[in-house]
Scaffold this motif. Structure first.
Motif, PDB file in Angstrom:
ATOM      1  N   GLU A 245      28.991  38.888  78.476  1.00 61.24           N
ATOM      2  CA  GLU A 245      29.657  40.058  77.916  1.00 61.24           C
ATOM      3  C   GLU A 245      30.498  39.717  76.695  1.00 61.24           C
ATOM      4  O   GLU A 245      30.692  40.566  75.817  1.00 61.24           O
ATOM      5  CB  GLU A 245      30.528  40.712  78.991  1.00 61.24           C
ATOM      6  CG  GLU A 245      29.743  41.263  80.174  1.00 61.24           C
ATOM      7  CD  GLU A 245      28.814  42.391  79.763  1.00 61.24           C
ATOM      8  OE1 GLU A 245      29.111  43.056  78.751  1.00 61.24           O
ATOM      9  OE2 GLU A 245      27.791  42.584  80.439  1.00 61.24           O
ATOM     10  N   GLU A 246      31.026  38.500  76.635  1.00 63.69           N
ATOM     11  CA  GLU A 246      31.894  38.138  75.513  1.00 63.69           C
ATOM     12  C   GLU A 246      31.152  38.111  74.190  1.00 63.69           C
ATOM     13  O   GLU A 246      31.742  38.368  73.129  1.00 63.69           O
ATOM     14  CB  GLU A 246      32.542  36.771  75.768  1.00 63.69           C
ATOM     15  CG  GLU A 246      33.521  36.736  76.930  1.00 63.69           C
ATOM     16  CD  GLU A 246      32.811  36.676  78.264  1.00 63.69           C
ATOM     17  OE1 GLU A 246      33.470  36.780  79.299  1.00 63.69           O
ATOM     18  OE2 GLU A 246      31.571  36.515  78.256  1.00 63.69           O
ATOM     19  N   VAL A 247      29.876  37.791  74.208  1.00 62.32           N
ATOM     20  CA  VAL A 247      29.111  37.678  72.959  1.00 62.32           C
ATOM     21  C   VAL A 247      27.962  38.681  72.925  1.00 62.32           C
ATOM     22  O   VAL A 247      27.029  38.527  72.146  1.00 62.32           O
ATOM     23  CB  VAL A 247      28.573  36.237  72.792  1.00 62.32           C
ATOM     24  CG1 VAL A 247      29.720  35.264  72.608  1.00 62.32           C
ATOM     25  CG2 VAL A 247      27.732  35.842  73.990  1.00 62.32           C
ATOM     26  N   LYS A 248      28.021  39.695  73.772  1.00 60.33           N
ATOM     27  CA  LYS A 248      26.916  40.643  73.855  1.00 60.33           C
ATOM     28  C   LYS A 248      26.738  41.430  72.552  1.00 60.33           C
ATOM     29  O   LYS A 248      25.619  41.697  72.117  1.00 60.33           O
ATOM     30  CB  LYS A 248      27.153  41.607  75.021  1.00 60.33           C
ATOM     31  CG  LYS A 248      25.968  42.515  75.308  1.00 60.33           C
ATOM     32  CD  LYS A 248      26.233  43.352  76.530  1.00 60.33           C
ATOM     33  CE  LYS A 248      25.002  44.189  76.864  1.00 60.33           C
ATOM     34  NZ  LYS A 248      24.619  45.084  75.751  1.00 60.33           N
TER      35      LYS A 248
END
Length: 421
Positions: A245-248
């Protein structure tokens, strides 16, 4: 079977062990012969109590020698014990019946050790000796596996996978491993991580999903085969693969850019497929036109050469006549495409041109309003002359008449030359 069967030299054989010689215990109700009635339940329990009391030390015999009041207590207690024993046996036998469903198979263990399998239906087992564990062998079971895994290009991806399987060997499913479901979960996680680690993240997220699914199923089957877990894999579904989710957001942009790249590539290929055949056709047409022009030019040159080759002997025999003929033919070709009329004034050596093309277009009215002067006459090679316009009109001839006169003079010259020859 009859309760009393005659025989044994007139003595009845009683299945309860009674005979005609028994004393007052039978009460005269258990006599031998065909007229013997049904057995007395009190007598049965009394005998059972005696046997149980005899096992306890022979107290029952001592009580029988005493008075009738003392013998009533032990007989009653023995009767209660017998009833309890029979009831226990009946309950124990009744508790052994059980039912196996159609989709299940029963795994029977005797004193904790596997004994046999039972089929669907009503069955019986000795309670406290055998134990039955039903196992569903027709339902499709599912196992979900997910986690954050490392790819070959050192990226992190979150993968979710679903495994569908069915139990085919209930005994192996229960006893080959401690927990078949947990073992399958661990094997699935191990196989999935091993497969994900062999591919790059771009391939896993885009076109490599089918390859990852097939490789995971193959590795998982090879992993669980030595353990003989009694299960069969039906399908392995690769449900989702996405970045953390952090780099989605960044990965979504990268995927969108990659899709745009593929779209532009397809559009360029379509444009090339459309333009290339057209350009090839135009190039082929230019080549064909060049070949046709080359052939036409060569043939025209060859025709001119042949014509001049035939004209050369005539020119050598009569240069003046041939020159005049060439001039007339050339002027005929040139003047045949114009509508102007040439007027020749023999006296003044003036050559006038009548613009008949403008006259045919309806412009003669404008020329008439400009004055009475004959401004429509264009003088070519003007020279001083004292002759008037009337003389010029009477001596003017058309271009057609001039050409006819020249052609006649040429014909006369040819005739004179032929006569001389």
């Amino acid at each position: 079977m009859a309760w009393n069967q005659p025989g044994n030299n007139g003595q009845d054989r009683d299945p309860w062990g009674s005979s005609n010689n028994n004393g007052g215990n039978s009460g005269g109700n258990n006599k031998g012969g065909r007229d013997q009635g049904p057995p007395d339940l009190d007598d049965i329990f009394r005998k059972l109590s005696k046997k149980l009391s005899s096992l306890g030390g022979g107290k029952g015999s001592n009580s029988n020698n005493s008075g009738g009041t003392g013998s009533a207590g032990p007989n009653f207690s023995g009767r209660i014990i017998g009833i309890a024993a029979v009831a226990a046996v009946v309950i124990w036998a009744a508790s052994g019946f059980y039912t196996i469903k159609e989709a299940e198979r029963g795994v029977v263990t005797r004193f904790g050790k596997f004994s046999h399998l039972v089929q669907p239906g009503l069955n019986w087992k000795p309670t406290f000796i055998d134990e039955v564990r039903p196992v569903n062998v027709e339902s499709v079971r599912e196992l979900a596996a997910s986690g954050v895994m490392l790819t070959s290009d050192e990226n992190v991806v979150r993968v979710e996978m679903n495994v569908q399987y069915r139990v085919t060997d209930p005994a192996a499913y229960l006893f080959s491993v401690t927990d078949a479901n947990d073992s399958l979960r661990q094997a699935t996680d191990s196989a999935l991580r091993g497969v994900i680690g062999k591919y790059t993240m771009d391939k896993i997220l885009t076109e490599g999903r089918t390859i990852v699914r097939s490789d995971t199923q193959r590795v998982l089957e090879e992993t669980i085969r030595p353990y003989k877990m009694g299960i069969t894999l039906l399908d392995v579904n690769f449900q989702a693969a996405r970045p953390p989710e952090e780099v989605k957001a960044a990965f979504d942009d990268a995927i969108a850019a990659r899709e745009n790249e593929q779209q532009y590539i397809r559009e360029a290929e379509a444009y090339a497929n459309e333009v290339q055949p057209r350009a090839n056709g135009q190039a082929q047409r230019l080549l064909e036109d060049a070949r046709a022009y080359e052939a036409r030019t060569v043939l025209e040159a060859q025709g001119e050469v042949a014509r001049f080759a035939k004209l050369l002997p005539e020119y050598k025999s009569a240069p003046e006549i041939t020159r005049e003929r060439l001039y007339i033919e050339t002027m005929e070709k040139v003047l045949s495409h114009t509508r102007k009329v040439l007027v020749n004034d023999k006296g003044n050596n003036n050559l006038m041109v009548l613009p008949l093309d403008q006259m045919l277009r309806g412009q003669t009215g404008k020329a008439a309003t400009e004055g009475s002067k004959d401004t429509s006459l264009i003088r070519l090679n003007p020279t001083p002359s004292t002759s008037n316009t009337a003389d010029a009109g009477t001596s003017s001839t058309s271009a057609g008449s001039i050409m006819d006169q020249r052609r006649a003079n040429t014909q006369r010259s040819d005739n004179t030359r032929v006569g001389r020859e």
